[in-house]
Design an enzyme around this catalytic site. Structure first.
Site, PDB file in Angstrom:
ATOM      1  N   LYS A  35       0.852  -1.182   0.000  1.00  0.00           N
ATOM      2  CA  LYS A  35       0.000   0.000   0.000  1.00  0.00           C
ATOM      3  C   LYS A  35       0.885   1.228   0.000  1.00  0.00           C
ATOM      4  CE  LYS A  35      -2.941   2.813   3.009  1.00  0.00           C
ATOM      5  NZ  LYS A  35      -3.596   2.971   4.322  1.00  0.00           N
ATOM      6  N   GLU A  54      -8.069  12.347  12.665  1.00  0.00           N
ATOM      7  CA  GLU A  54      -7.274  11.174  13.056  1.00  0.00           C
ATOM      8  C   GLU A  54      -6.337  11.470  14.215  1.00  0.00           C
ATOM      9  OE1 GLU A  54      -5.020   7.395  10.979  1.00  0.00           O
ATOM     10  OE2 GLU A  54      -5.898   8.984   9.777  1.00  0.00           O
TER      11      GLU A  54
END
Length: 421
Positions: A179, A224
């Site tokens: 990723k 976040e």
């Protein structure tokens, strides 16, 4: 190397509950000397600069942490409130990359006003030998809205960025990396100087369930939480996997269900959660990782989210914990070294402090550090310009056009704050 740590004198006293913390920020202080950390109306705001330190390179976290420890060790503190965030507090922002020219900064404001539940306080911080007097704390005139900005291309235009995404997918499918998170930047330029207080008012009002921050000219509303350390408990909120919201609540519920079942997004999310749990393991015991994520609803997008928690087993400060977690798979990729190389090859820009840790730490080492997302950096040479950022997690099933659309959704908080509705 950082300069010698100064001795500070700090005094914290109770304060009548202010209605709006952002409104307390003065209008005659430079934007780089205003700090903010807010969520759902509570948090911290500050102004002035009692002292600060700038660090750089791979050791920027350790240098800053050591400097703050030395400052606190020789400071005189009178704290009548004794809550996380009282006493002397340092606000920091750190570059994403070790080699970035933007480095890192810890700022200790001259005045910090905090609110936590039903308790409010003011801390005054000075260099010197006498306790400072409590300042007058009152709202200031409302900031002026900027003119609608003109947006121009940053490092890559839309087509070039989609091409970079396609190259990243090819690298993933070839086995080079699992990723990779690719970011893009856009320059927003207004007709006159941008008032940081206006941006904070818009972000705190429109995205109340995120962490609205401002440190050294970096401003945003991050969803976040990289890490929170409070009285021995360590928590982290992991976001990865995104879908854009519509204006139809029923449709959004269907989209949320689709996100929760998406194999592509679940794969991306799993990488991010695993990277956080693995990074916290050396510092914590009893780490709790829920079996499946929940869907976090924000005004512009929805995310797959997981809250990871553990019990601290060493003396690591919140900043050193943030260092151990950075960069997570949510903003870099996995494996981290390979993903970082792909980012360096494909993004064609220095992210600066975008996607780096941003937050605060008190004298005990407790604090909160978010990932600097949904944010922009004020241009120090052009007060009318703001460089805004967005990034997307790329996996083998990613589609460049869909990733571009996701990045546009992630630019919306800063665009809306600037008046580009």
């Amino acid at each position: 190397m950082p300069s010698a740590a100064p001795a500070l004198v700090a005094r914290t006293a109770l304060l009548p509950r202010p209605d709006d913390l952002v409104a307390l920020l003065p209008d005659d202080v430079a934007a780089t000397d205003l700090v903010t950390w807010l969520r759902d109306g509570d948090g911290l705001v500050g102004w002035g600069r009692a002292t600060s330190v700038t660090t750089s390179g791979p050791d920027r976290f350790a240098q800053a942490d050591r400097w703050w420890h030395e400052v606190c060790a020789q400071s005189v503190v009178r704290d009548a409130v004794q809550l996380p965030g009282t006493g002397p507090v340092a606000f920091g922002s750190f570059s994403f990359a070790d080699e970035s020219a933007y480095g890192a900064t810890l700022v200790v404001p001259s005045v910090v006003v905090g609110r936590r539940g039903g308790t409010s306080w003011v801390t005054t911080i000075r260099t010197g030998a006498t306790l400072p007097q409590q300042p007058t704390v009152e709202p200031h005139p409302a900031p002026a809205a900027p003119a609608k900005p003109t947006l121009r291309t940053g490092a890559l235009d839309r087509e070039q960025w989609k091409s970079a995404v396609a190259k990243a997918v090819s690298r993933i499918q070839g086995g080079d990396v699992d990723k990779v998170v690719l970011a893009r930047d856009v320059i927003a330029e207004c007709d006159g100087p941008v008032d940081l207080r206006w941006l904070l008012t818009r972000l705190a009002g429109g995205y109340a369930n995120t962490w609205t921050f401002a440190v050294d000219g970096l401003v945003g509303a991050s969803p976040e939480m990289l890490v929170r350390r409070e009285k021995g408990l360590v928590t982290s909120r992991v976001l990865a996997g995104t879908i854009r919201r519509t204006r139809d609540d029923e449709h959004d519920l269907a989209l949320a269900a689709k996100l929760a079942r998406s194999s592509k997004d679940l794969e991306e999310h799993e990488y991010a959660v695993r990277s956080v749990a693995d990074a916290l393991a050396p510092h914590c015991r009893s780490i709790n990782v829920p079996e499946s994520p929940f869907v976090l609803h924000l005004p512009n997008v929805m995310h797959l989210a997981t809250d990871v928690a553990g019990v601290l087993t060493d003396e690591s400060s919140s900043l050193r914990l943030a260092e151990s977690l950075h960069p997570s798979a949510a903003v870099c990729g996995t494996p981290t070294p390979a993903a970082a190389r792909v980012i360096g090859e494909l993004e064609e820009m220095d992210r600066g402090r975008y996607a780096g840790p941003v937050g605060w730490m008190d004298a005990s080492g407790d604090g909160e550090w978010a990932i600097a997302l949904r944010c922009g950096a004020l241009d120090r040479e052009n007060p009318s310009a703001v460089r805004i950022f967005a990034g997307c997690g790329i996996v083998s099933g990613s589609d460049p056009a869909a990733e571009l659309a996701e990045s546009e959704a992630k630019l919306l908080p800063m665009r809306h704050a600037l008046g580009d509705d």
